[in-house]
Design a protein around this motif. Structure first.
Motif, short mmCIF file in Angstrom:
data_model
loop_
_atom_site.label_atom_id
_atom_site.label_comp_id
_atom_site.label_asym_id
_atom_site.label_seq_id
_atom_site.Cartn_x
_atom_site.Cartn_y
_atom_site.Cartn_z
N LEU A 150 -14.94 6.03 -9.95
CA LEU A 150 -15.29 4.81 -10.68
C LEU A 150 -16.77 4.48 -10.50
CD1 LEU A 150 -12.17 2.56 -9.92
CD2 LEU A 150 -12.67 3.77 -12.04
N VAL A 170 -10.59 7.99 -6.14
CA VAL A 170 -10.69 7.05 -7.27
C VAL A 170 -11.98 6.23 -7.22
CG1 VAL A 170 -9.58 5.13 -8.47
CG2 VAL A 170 -8.18 6.94 -7.49
N ILE A 171 -12.27 5.65 -6.05
CA ILE A 171 -13.44 4.76 -5.99
C ILE A 171 -14.75 5.52 -6.24
CG2 ILE A 171 -14.78 3.21 -4.46
CD1 ILE A 171 -12.11 2.00 -3.67
N GLN A 190 5.62 -1.93 2.00
CA GLN A 190 5.57 -0.75 1.13
C GLN A 190 4.67 0.29 1.82
OE1 GLN A 190 3.50 -1.41 -2.52
NE2 GLN A 190 4.36 0.38 -3.52
N TYR A 230 1.56 -1.96 2.81
CA TYR A 230 1.29 -3.15 2.00
C TYR A 230 2.41 -4.16 2.21
CZ TYR A 230 -1.95 -0.18 -0.55
OH TYR A 230 -2.97 0.66 -0.87
N ARG A 240 1.83 11.55 -4.76
CA ARG A 240 2.08 10.22 -4.20
C ARG A 240 3.51 10.09 -3.69
NH1 ARG A 240 0.01 4.86 -5.00
NH2 ARG A 240 1.66 3.30 -4.91
N PHE A 253 3.27 11.42 -23.97
CA PHE A 253 2.07 10.82 -23.39
C PHE A 253 1.23 11.86 -22.64
CE2 PHE A 253 -0.10 8.82 -19.76
CZ PHE A 253 -0.99 8.01 -20.47
N PRO A 266 -4.05 -4.63 3.19
CA PRO A 266 -3.15 -3.57 3.68
C PRO A 266 -3.63 -3.01 5.02
CG PRO A 266 -4.54 -2.72 1.92
CD PRO A 266 -4.85 -4.19 2.04
N PHE A 277 -4.32 0.44 7.03
CA PHE A 277 -4.50 1.89 6.88
C PHE A 277 -4.14 2.56 8.20
CE2 PHE A 277 -7.22 -0.23 3.84
CZ PHE A 277 -6.91 0.44 2.67
N ASN A 329 -3.05 -8.29 -0.19
CA ASN A 329 -4.49 -8.06 -0.36
C ASN A 329 -5.18 -7.53 0.90
OD1 ASN A 329 -5.23 -8.60 -3.09
ND2 ASN A 329 -4.73 -10.74 -2.71
N PHE A 358 4.85 6.11 -20.31
CA PHE A 358 3.68 6.59 -19.56
C PHE A 358 4.01 7.71 -18.56
CE2 PHE A 358 2.73 2.32 -21.07
CZ PHE A 358 1.64 2.62 -21.87
N THR A 408 -0.57 4.04 4.16
CA THR A 408 -1.09 2.68 3.98
C THR A 408 0.10 1.75 3.84
OG1 THR A 408 -2.95 3.66 2.79
CG2 THR A 408 -2.73 1.28 2.69
N SER A 456 -6.10 8.96 -3.36
CA SER A 456 -6.66 7.62 -3.57
C SER A 456 -8.14 7.55 -3.16
CB SER A 456 -5.85 6.56 -2.82
OG SER A 456 -5.87 6.82 -1.45
N VAL A 459 2.77 3.75 1.60
CA VAL A 459 2.28 4.64 0.54
C VAL A 459 1.48 5.78 1.15
CG1 VAL A 459 0.83 4.80 -1.53
CG2 VAL A 459 2.15 2.73 -1.10
N LEU A 516 -15.20 9.66 -15.62
CA LEU A 516 -13.89 9.49 -16.26
C LEU A 516 -12.99 10.69 -15.98
CD1 LEU A 516 -14.85 7.92 -19.71
CD2 LEU A 516 -13.87 6.78 -17.72
#
Lengths: 261, 314
Positions: free
Chosen positions: B295, B291-292, B281, B194, B124, B70, B185, B187, B183, B65, B192, B288, B283, B110
């Motif tokens: 979607l 993305v929402i 972690q 985690y 990232r 790919f 994180p 900000f 679950n 990937f 961010t 990011s 990030v 998409l």
């Protein structure tokens, strides 16, 4: 105890349907459907009991997930029969009922631990609840389309095929957005909050995406290329085994971040 | 030249190309799930026949990937999807066809998702920060994060219930307190945080007939009853877990728990001390936020299309 009664109800429902299919084609089956609804309701009651016990929505281990899937299929078939009445092909509903029975049989087998345990930290998420419940709701519709696709390929009667095509199309058209929302959208949001990334190309994610692509292909064939024949039905048929492998095969055969139980 | 451009346009806007690309991506992706990813070449050479191992390594299947094959397939699919979306939209507007924009909205969502994915791949940045209580770390936005405490909460059966890092965040002269959990994180400007891991350091203080001594986690001691290894703190507060090794000292054959004052063979446990380090972690992913919304756009298009199709069917 509840599990045993549920198992018996599902087995009896399948047996009654089989008897009517083989010997009572002219008669109406009034007996198997209450059994199917009772099985779905009993599983729901068992999941509620476990949820109270563990203090979280009880869909966080393999037993609970299989039970939820079986309940979703059983209740969908009951609702479908109620709404569609005699237009529904009995063999299609028998195949669906058998899928619900098989799922619950696997859940009841010694392979699957049944302890009601509170979830590990990664599974304590509202996004996970949406992810799992909507994905299974979508897959319940895919189970129905699988049954209809199987019967479609075994029958030559054009009128029957048209009715079966309608069942396949309608069930995928409803199941697809539910699966998209559950498996992909809410799954990605959960992954973002739990692991810091919307998508990781984990084996489960790849198989979920492939399941979605198979049904996407079906809808494109059906809606854009206006294919109503065998090709689209074969694609619809392939989708459900892929969905089952995504759920069970990846957990048992492949390495995945999703292998929690 | 014009004929070539027409051919290219027809090819890029064809559903057949989309079907072929979806089939290829599906096939290659599924194969990749059966091959352990991101392993060293030596791993494949020791687990597969030489020809297969070389094929996996050189074709990029070792990290499919993130490999050229790919990216080429995904890139072609992106171009095909973009061309189909624009072509479908323009031709419907030109023809004055009924306003059925559901599929266009899905495709736009998409495409946005893919764009967010590509941006994330490029921009990232992530790292894991290990902090013990009192440790401080300066972040790129100028804030200083200190680990106030780390809590490892367990269920009565010993399984993990929660890992909670309680932090003090100092920025612009102000100090705030925050917690990071799985679950949940934190900000912190562009960063961010985690909760991703933890490290347990345990020390057992023991008495033997010869006097006092200490054992670190995974350290072993020989006694008249055999060799015991200290496995760490037990789930019961203050207790320690020991393993009795087989004569070859290769595996634990028996597990024993001791509370303070309890015996492990000829040894007496005085106390156990446990300290934790948290693994956070960090990030930074400028894409990011995209993305929402992407979607949501795709989901809205999907709902619109389904409602439309169900109405048509009636």
């Amino acid at each position: 105890m509840l599990s045993t009664i549920t198992f018996v109800a599902l087995a009896l429902s399948c047996a009654v349907q089989a008897v009517f299919l083989l010997f009572g084609k002219s008669r109406k089956d009034f007996y198997s459907w209450p059994l199917l609804a009772a099985a779905g309701a009993l599983i729901a009651a068992e999941l509620v009991r476990r949820s109270v016990l563990i203090g979280f929505v009880a869909i966080t281990n393999t037993f609970e997930a299989l039970a939820l899937f079986a309940a979703a299929v059983a209740l969908l078939l009951f609702a479908w029969r109620l709404l569609a009445r005699e237009r529904t092909h009995p063999i299609v509903l028998f195949i669906g009922s058998f899928i619900a029975f098989a799922l619950f049989a696997i859940a009841s087998s010694p392979l699957v631990p049944k302890d009601a345990l509170p979830p590990v930290p990664a599974l304590r998420s509202g996004w996970l609840v949406l992810h799992i419940s909507l994905a299974f709701a979508g897959e319940a519709f895919f189970a129905l389309s699988f049954g209809a696709a199987l019967v479609f390929l075994l029958t030559k009667d054009a009128e029957k095929r048209a009715r079966l095509d309608r069942i396949i199309y309608t069930s995928i058209l409803i199941g697809y957005p539910l699966y998209t929302a559950g498996a992909l959208i809410f799954g990605a949001i959960w992954a973002y909050f739990a692991w810091g990334s919307f998508w990781s190309w984990d084996a489960k994610e790849v198989w979920a995406l492939v399941t979605w692509l198979v049904y996407t292909l079906y809808l494109h064939l059906r809606l854009i290329r206006k294919t109503r024949g065998t090709l689209a039905v074969v694609v619809a048929l392939i989708g459900f085994p892929v969905a089952i492998f995504t759920f069970l095969g990846v957990n048992f055969l492949l390495t995945s971040m999703h292998s929690y139980s | 030249m014009r004929a070539f451009l027409t051919f290219l346009f027809k090819l890029l806007t064809s559903v057949r190309l989309a079907v072929v690309l979806i089939a290829l991506i599906t096939l290659c992706s599924l194969t990749a799930t059966f091959i352990p990813q991101k392993q060293a070449p030596e791993y494949y050479r020791s687990h597969y026949p030489a020809v297969a191992a070389d094929a996996i390594v050189f074709s990029g299947y070792a990290d499919f990937f993130h490999s050229a094959p790919f990216f080429i397939l995904a890139g072609l699919f992106f171009i095909n999807l973009s061309a189909c979306t624009v072509n479908r939209f323009v031709s419907r507007v030109m023809r004055g066809a009924p306003r059925r924009y559901g599929p266009d909205i899905i495709h736009a969502g998409l495409l946005l998702t893919v764009i967010a994915g590509v941006l994330s791949l490029i921009n990232r940045w992530e790292t894991v920060i290990t902090l013990r209580e009192g440790d401080r770390r300066l972040f790129p936005d100028g804030s200083v994060v200190t680990l106030a405490s780390f809590e490892y909460r367990r269920y009565p059966d010993g399984r993990p219930e929660a890992w909670i890092s309680r932090l003090k965040v100092e920025k612009d002269g102000k100090t705030t307190e925050a917690a990071v959990e799985v679950n949940h994180p934190l900000f912190l400007g562009a960063v961010t945080l985690y909760q991703s891991s933890f490290d347990e350091r345990a020390t057992a203080y023991l008495d033997s007939p010869e006097g006092h001594f200490t054992l670190w986690k995974n350290e072993a001691v020989e006694t008249g009853e055999g060799t015991f290894v200290f496995l760490g703190a037990d789930t019961a507060p203050g207790s320690a877990l020991f393993g009795l090794l087989d004569p070859a000292e290769t595996r634990v054959v028996e597990r024993r728990t001791a509370a303070p004052g309890g015996r492990i063979g000829p040894l007496v446990l005085r106390r156990v001390e446990v300290s934790y380090a948290t693994g956070l972690q960090a990030v930074v992913d400028p894409s990011s936020w995209l993305v929402i919304p992407a979607l949501i756009v795709a989901a809205a298009g999907l709902v619109l299309t389904v409602i439309q199709k169900l109405k048509e069917q009636r």
